[in-house]
Design an enzyme around this catalytic site. Sequence first.
Site, PDB file in Angstrom:
ATOM      1  N   GLY A 161      -2.871 -10.460  -0.995  1.00 51.11           N
ATOM      2  CA  GLY A 161      -2.439  -9.054  -0.931  1.00 51.11           C
ATOM      3  C   GLY A 161      -2.764  -8.451   0.407  1.00 51.11           C
ATOM      4  O   GLY A 161      -3.047  -9.164   1.372  1.00 51.11           O
ATOM      5  N   ASN A 162      -2.712  -7.131   0.491  1.00 51.96           N
ATOM      6  CA  ASN A 162      -3.098  -6.444   1.724  1.00 51.96           C
ATOM      7  C   ASN A 162      -3.676  -5.078   1.372  1.00 51.96           C
ATOM      8  O   ASN A 162      -3.727  -4.693   0.212  1.00 51.96           O
ATOM      9  CB  ASN A 162      -1.913  -6.341   2.694  1.00 51.96           C
ATOM     10  CG  ASN A 162      -0.759  -5.573   2.094  1.00 51.96           C
ATOM     11  OD1 ASN A 162      -0.883  -4.400   1.781  1.00 51.96           O
ATOM     12  ND2 ASN A 162       0.375  -6.242   1.901  1.00 51.96           N
ATOM     13  N   ARG A 163      -4.106  -4.347   2.386  1.00 52.60           N
ATOM     14  CA  ARG A 163      -4.873  -3.117   2.164  1.00 52.60           C
ATOM     15  C   ARG A 163      -4.022  -1.882   1.886  1.00 52.60           C
ATOM     16  O   ARG A 163      -4.549  -0.791   1.748  1.00 52.60           O
ATOM     17  CB  ARG A 163      -5.710  -2.803   3.406  1.00 52.60           C
ATOM     18  CG  ARG A 163      -6.834  -3.753   3.658  1.00 52.60           C
ATOM     19  CD  ARG A 163      -7.536  -3.313   4.929  1.00 52.60           C
ATOM     20  NE  ARG A 163      -8.534  -4.259   5.357  1.00 52.60           N
ATOM     21  CZ  ARG A 163      -9.756  -4.342   4.843  1.00 52.60           C
ATOM     22  NH1 ARG A 163     -10.117  -3.529   3.881  1.00 52.60           N
ATOM     23  NH2 ARG A 163     -10.612  -5.222   5.298  1.00 52.60           N
TER      24      ARG A 163
ATOM     25  N   ALA B  51       4.259  -2.473   2.368  1.00 53.29           N
ATOM     26  CA  ALA B  51       3.634  -3.515   3.185  1.00 53.29           C
ATOM     27  C   ALA B  51       3.875  -4.826   2.448  1.00 53.29           C
ATOM     28  O   ALA B  51       3.090  -5.234   1.591  1.00 53.29           O
ATOM     29  CB  ALA B  51       2.151  -3.236   3.340  1.00 53.29           C
TER      30      ALA B  51
END
Length: 439
Positions: free
Chosen positions: A223-225, A290
């Site tokens: 995943g990402n932030r 994102a």
Amino acid sequence: MTSGGPVGDAREPCAPWKGRRLVLGVCGGIAAYKSVQLARDLTLLGATVDVVLTGSARNFVAPLSFEGVTGRGALTDLFSVEGAALHVSLGREADCVCIAPATADFIARAASGRASDLLTTAVVASGAPVVVAPAMNDSMFAHPRTQANLARLEASPRYHRVGPATGLLAAGEGSGPGRMAEPGEVVDAVGRVMGSGGALSGARVVVTGGPTREPIDPVRYLGNRSSGKMGVALARTAWLRGAEVTLVTGPASVPLPDGMEVVRVETARQMRDAVLALAGEADAAVFAAAVADYRPREVKSGKIKRSEAGNSLTVGFTANPDIAAGAVARMKAGSVSVGFALETSDLVARAEAKLAAKGLDLIVANRAGEDGAGFEADTNRVTILGRGVAPRELPLMDKFAVAWEITGLIEARLGKGGGVVRTGHPHRKSAGAARRQPE
Ligand code: CTP
């Protein structure tokens, strides 16, 4: 909608309703304490707010409280020093009248067209749209006469209801429907009424937001932030401008908005499927998600066990589809597409390259790792680029303010293109020049 409040504090001020005039009518109910916050929020968004208190409202909250947050004297008397025609001028100059809390008594008087105090007189003298936020005891709300009066008001295109919510009522009075909508919801209802009528009114807008999650095994993902805040702010501002919005979002860590369609997805491919299904009909699309560029080539059906994998693990990746590029290729002529570009260097050149590669009309570039900008932050500092126009650098702004700018640019482009079939929001008018709404 409950997606965060308006903007205040140290950032670049965002005053989308500058020049707009509002009458906030406050009736006598315990929920009147919430109206002070409401008056403050509306004022912070740039509107000039005239507060009118009914006689019984003054038993719950003082005129001075409102003066403190609006910077204008609260009005109470029909026959006062402000002038004999105050009720007429107030109503005539208002872009919107908001009644919060609206008691059973106010609703009954408004439904029968009575003009028995300053507030009801201003409503009758005005042609502006009216947002009503009922608040009362649940049995009063459920009373057939109250329901009939509300139905009578709502039969008129001039009246818009927000709430009531179901929740705790006054102390010891249970928890049925009757609780006033929260100030943020009332602000949004007022904003939607005032914002509709421009080129985004009735337009179909798709917004992507949040991160995507690419599973590795049943318990782990890549995943990402991304918090999803920018996507929510874009969806909210497009909605406030009257659009029919679908927010397609990965798992966001902020509350998702009410009042619009929200499609929750996890992976990039799920997001792609949802967006492509909507792209052909969209008048505008904003790609703020994102998206993970890669996903594990193979998703293990059982949990990867350290006891079996040992001290080193190699995961092979394969590229995910480019959602923005795929969607833009399906969008109709005259539509507007906006992407984001998160870069660590050569911001403008790289963003311009993405704009061209994905066939976008506009791209919003921001620098990764800058304080107060990008993932998780409440603020963002962006440069907006478009085909054939000079880059526009914006100062550090709240994400709501950035989103307001972006949706304003979309509105301007759609306005020039004129290709949108509108479903009709008759409430927009130029500031200070109320047009009578049909009763
Ligand atoms: N985007 C998308 N689908 C992807 C990747 C990106 O729709 N698979 C969209 C993003 O939502 C954003 C824009 O494309 O609007 C640019 O995303 P960004 O991550 O900045 O760039 P990438 O296209 O991933 O390119 P690079 O990794 O080379 O920076």
